[in-house]
Design a protein around this motif. Sequence first.
Motif, mmCIF file in Angstrom:
data_model
loop_
_atom_site.group_PDB
_atom_site.id
_atom_site.type_symbol
_atom_site.label_atom_id
_atom_site.label_comp_id
_atom_site.label_asym_id
_atom_site.label_seq_id
_atom_site.Cartn_x
_atom_site.Cartn_y
_atom_site.Cartn_z
ATOM 1 N N ASP A 166 42.661 42.195 25.134
ATOM 2 C CA ASP A 166 43.887 42.109 25.912
ATOM 3 C C ASP A 166 43.717 40.988 26.929
ATOM 4 O O ASP A 166 42.940 41.124 27.883
ATOM 5 N N GLU A 167 44.427 39.887 26.707
ATOM 6 C CA GLU A 167 44.292 38.723 27.590
ATOM 7 C C GLU A 167 44.764 39.025 29.009
ATOM 8 O O GLU A 167 44.175 38.534 29.979
ATOM 9 N N LYS A 168 45.809 39.817 29.139
ATOM 10 C CA LYS A 168 46.334 40.148 30.475
ATOM 11 C C LYS A 168 45.303 40.920 31.292
ATOM 12 O O LYS A 168 45.133 40.686 32.484
ATOM 13 N N LEU A 169 44.633 41.860 30.645
ATOM 14 C CA LEU A 169 43.644 42.689 31.341
ATOM 15 C C LEU A 169 42.233 42.109 31.264
ATOM 16 O O LEU A 169 41.338 42.594 31.966
ATOM 17 N N ASP A 170 42.032 41.100 30.390
ATOM 18 C CA ASP A 170 40.713 40.521 30.150
ATOM 19 C C ASP A 170 39.721 41.634 29.815
ATOM 20 O O ASP A 170 38.685 41.805 30.457
ATOM 21 N N PHE A 171 40.075 42.413 28.772
ATOM 22 C CA PHE A 171 39.331 43.624 28.440
ATOM 23 C C PHE A 171 39.351 43.849 26.933
ATOM 24 O O PHE A 171 40.356 43.603 26.290
ATOM 25 N N TYR A 172 38.244 44.338 26.397
ATOM 26 C CA TYR A 172 38.123 44.606 24.967
ATOM 27 C C TYR A 172 38.176 46.103 24.694
ATOM 28 O O TYR A 172 37.628 46.898 25.455
ATOM 29 N N THR A 173 38.816 46.472 23.591
ATOM 30 C CA THR A 173 38.822 47.849 23.113
ATOM 31 C C THR A 173 38.662 47.840 21.597
ATOM 32 O O THR A 173 38.834 46.797 20.953
#
Length: 66
Positions: free
Chosen positions: A18-25
Amino acid sequence: MSKEKLEYEGYTGTVEYDEKLDFYTGEVEIDGHIYTYEGDTLEELQEDFEDIIDSIIAFDEMDDED
């Protein structure tokens, strides 16, 4: 969001960023159950994925001993 795959011990899981959150799931399906994992980096995502797989393998081995 970009998608890739993680592999470990014969299991394959998804990678979503998620580019907005700079987070991987990600998610992996094992025996009809969906398990999720997450991380701030790809390395953390891989570690969390492997931890889930290791836990499931250990649980299955304990179950087999009964």
